[in-house]
Design a protein around this motif. Sequence first.
Motif, mmCIF file in Angstrom:
data_model
loop_
_atom_site.group_PDB
_atom_site.id
_atom_site.type_symbol
_atom_site.label_atom_id
_atom_site.label_comp_id
_atom_site.label_asym_id
_atom_site.label_seq_id
_atom_site.Cartn_x
_atom_site.Cartn_y
_atom_site.Cartn_z
ATOM 1 N N LEU A 19 0.824 -1.201 0.000
ATOM 2 C CA LEU A 19 0.000 0.000 0.000
ATOM 3 C C LEU A 19 0.862 1.256 0.000
ATOM 4 O O LEU A 19 0.614 2.198 -0.762
ATOM 5 C CB LEU A 19 -0.943 -0.003 1.204
ATOM 6 C CG LEU A 19 -1.837 1.209 1.378
ATOM 7 C CD1 LEU A 19 -2.778 1.361 0.190
ATOM 8 C CD2 LEU A 19 -2.628 1.088 2.664
ATOM 9 N N ILE A 20 1.877 1.262 0.832
ATOM 10 C CA ILE A 20 2.778 2.415 0.884
ATOM 11 C C ILE A 20 3.488 2.622 -0.446
ATOM 12 O O ILE A 20 3.626 3.754 -0.926
ATOM 13 C CB ILE A 20 3.793 2.252 2.045
ATOM 14 C CG1 ILE A 20 3.054 2.341 3.387
ATOM 15 C CG2 ILE A 20 4.909 3.300 1.965
ATOM 16 C CD1 ILE A 20 3.880 1.954 4.588
ATOM 17 N N ASN A 21 3.916 1.543 -1.060
ATOM 18 C CA ASN A 21 4.565 1.652 -2.376
ATOM 19 C C ASN A 21 3.612 2.222 -3.421
ATOM 20 O O ASN A 21 4.019 3.032 -4.257
ATOM 21 C CB ASN A 21 5.090 0.285 -2.828
ATOM 22 C CG ASN A 21 6.315 -0.150 -2.051
ATOM 23 O OD1 ASN A 21 7.034 0.669 -1.500
ATOM 24 N ND2 ASN A 21 6.535 -1.449 -1.986
ATOM 25 N N GLU A 22 2.352 1.801 -3.381
ATOM 26 C CA GLU A 22 1.364 2.325 -4.333
ATOM 27 C C GLU A 22 1.123 3.817 -4.100
ATOM 28 O O GLU A 22 0.996 4.582 -5.051
ATOM 29 C CB GLU A 22 0.049 1.545 -4.238
ATOM 30 C CG GLU A 22 0.142 0.122 -4.736
ATOM 31 C CD GLU A 22 0.559 0.019 -6.204
ATOM 32 O OE1 GLU A 22 0.040 0.795 -7.034
ATOM 33 O OE2 GLU A 22 1.420 -0.823 -6.505
ATOM 34 N N ILE A 23 1.058 4.224 -2.846
ATOM 35 C CA ILE A 23 0.884 5.648 -2.549
ATOM 36 C C ILE A 23 2.086 6.442 -3.045
ATOM 37 O O ILE A 23 1.929 7.537 -3.603
ATOM 38 C CB ILE A 23 0.660 5.863 -1.032
ATOM 39 C CG1 ILE A 23 -0.709 5.318 -0.629
ATOM 40 C CG2 ILE A 23 0.781 7.345 -0.666
ATOM 41 C CD1 ILE A 23 -0.952 5.281 0.862
ATOM 42 N N ASN A 24 3.275 5.896 -2.869
ATOM 43 C CA ASN A 24 4.479 6.582 -3.347
ATOM 44 C C ASN A 24 4.515 6.725 -4.865
ATOM 45 O O ASN A 24 5.227 7.583 -5.387
ATOM 46 C CB ASN A 24 5.729 5.866 -2.845
ATOM 47 C CG ASN A 24 6.004 6.131 -1.385
ATOM 48 O OD1 ASN A 24 5.638 7.181 -0.862
ATOM 49 N ND2 ASN A 24 6.631 5.188 -0.721
ATOM 50 N N LYS A 25 3.756 5.919 -5.576
ATOM 51 C CA LYS A 25 3.709 5.996 -7.041
ATOM 52 C C LYS A 25 2.763 7.086 -7.547
ATOM 53 O O LYS A 25 2.763 7.397 -8.732
ATOM 54 C CB LYS A 25 3.264 4.653 -7.620
ATOM 55 C CG LYS A 25 4.285 3.551 -7.458
ATOM 56 C CD LYS A 25 3.760 2.261 -8.042
ATOM 57 C CE LYS A 25 4.695 1.105 -7.777
ATOM 58 N NZ LYS A 25 4.159 -0.165 -8.300
ATOM 59 N N ILE A 26 1.968 7.668 -6.682
ATOM 60 C CA ILE A 26 1.028 8.715 -7.103
ATOM 61 C C ILE A 26 1.819 9.898 -7.639
ATOM 62 O O ILE A 26 2.727 10.407 -6.992
ATOM 63 C CB ILE A 26 0.117 9.141 -5.927
ATOM 64 C CG1 ILE A 26 -0.768 7.967 -5.517
ATOM 65 C CG2 ILE A 26 -0.724 10.352 -6.310
ATOM 66 C CD1 ILE A 26 -1.583 8.216 -4.264
ATOM 67 N N ASP A 27 1.423 10.344 -8.830
ATOM 68 C CA ASP A 27 2.195 11.398 -9.486
ATOM 69 C C ASP A 27 1.405 12.676 -9.771
ATOM 70 O O ASP A 27 1.860 13.553 -10.496
ATOM 71 C CB ASP A 27 2.798 10.869 -10.794
ATOM 72 C CG ASP A 27 1.730 10.422 -11.785
ATOM 73 O OD1 ASP A 27 0.534 10.452 -11.444
ATOM 74 O OD2 ASP A 27 2.117 10.035 -12.898
ATOM 75 N N GLN A 38 -1.593 15.647 -8.000
ATOM 76 C CA GLN A 38 -2.219 16.195 -6.797
ATOM 77 C C GLN A 38 -3.648 15.687 -6.601
ATOM 78 O O GLN A 38 -4.053 15.406 -5.478
ATOM 79 C CB GLN A 38 -2.208 17.727 -6.899
ATOM 80 C CG GLN A 38 -2.530 18.443 -5.626
ATOM 81 C CD GLN A 38 -1.394 18.383 -4.618
ATOM 82 O OE1 GLN A 38 -0.256 18.049 -4.931
ATOM 83 N NE2 GLN A 38 -1.714 18.704 -3.387
ATOM 84 N N GLN A 39 -4.413 15.555 -7.666
ATOM 85 C CA GLN A 39 -5.820 15.153 -7.554
ATOM 86 C C GLN A 39 -5.964 13.750 -6.961
ATOM 87 O O GLN A 39 -6.801 13.519 -6.090
ATOM 88 C CB GLN A 39 -6.503 15.235 -8.913
ATOM 89 C CG GLN A 39 -6.633 16.668 -9.405
ATOM 90 C CD GLN A 39 -6.943 16.746 -10.880
ATOM 91 O OE1 GLN A 39 -6.702 15.801 -11.620
ATOM 92 N NE2 GLN A 39 -7.456 17.887 -11.305
ATOM 93 N N ASP A 40 -5.171 12.818 -7.442
ATOM 94 C CA ASP A 40 -5.238 11.460 -6.904
ATOM 95 C C ASP A 40 -4.781 11.424 -5.444
ATOM 96 O O ASP A 40 -5.359 10.712 -4.624
ATOM 97 C CB ASP A 40 -4.377 10.502 -7.735
ATOM 98 C CG ASP A 40 -4.994 10.204 -9.096
ATOM 99 O OD1 ASP A 40 -6.198 10.482 -9.290
ATOM 100 O OD2 ASP A 40 -4.261 9.693 -9.966
ATOM 101 N N LEU A 41 -3.763 12.207 -5.138
ATOM 102 C CA LEU A 41 -3.274 12.257 -3.760
ATOM 103 C C LEU A 41 -4.345 12.817 -2.826
ATOM 104 O O LEU A 41 -4.549 12.304 -1.725
ATOM 105 C CB LEU A 41 -2.001 13.094 -3.680
ATOM 106 C CG LEU A 41 -1.289 13.102 -2.332
ATOM 107 C CD1 LEU A 41 -0.894 11.695 -1.910
ATOM 108 C CD2 LEU A 41 -0.066 13.999 -2.385
ATOM 109 N N ILE A 42 -5.063 13.831 -3.264
ATOM 110 C CA ILE A 42 -6.144 14.410 -2.464
ATOM 111 C C ILE A 42 -7.233 13.367 -2.213
ATOM 112 O O ILE A 42 -7.765 13.265 -1.096
ATOM 113 C CB ILE A 42 -6.714 15.678 -3.148
ATOM 114 C CG1 ILE A 42 -5.683 16.813 -3.063
ATOM 115 C CG2 ILE A 42 -8.045 16.095 -2.529
ATOM 116 C CD1 ILE A 42 -6.011 18.022 -3.910
#
Length: 94
Positions: free
Chosen positions: A4-12, A14-18
């Motif tokens: 899960l952490i690795n997948e979050i780190n792949k977010i590139d 701002q919209q997906d991160l929000i």
Amino acid sequence: MKKLINEINKIDNQQDLIKVIAVIKNQQKALKAKTIAEKKAAFTVGQNVLIKTKYHDGRDNVLKGVIEKINITKAIVEIGGTRYDVPLTIMEAA
């Protein structure tokens, strides 16, 4: 969890991160509400409780008190003749 952490780190972007942050905050609120509901159901007025706190230097401190009133997320607890608002999450049955 690492996946899960690795997948979050792949977010590139701002919209997906929000969106991910919103989901995490909602889950955090749900877990907190569940914990409070469980604690609230376990306590009754007049019950002796232990309150776990910490000193400023990080040492643990345990206080003993009696529940006078239970509110939504806190209880009024009498400790040594003084009444305190105590979060349900830091109380345990004595």
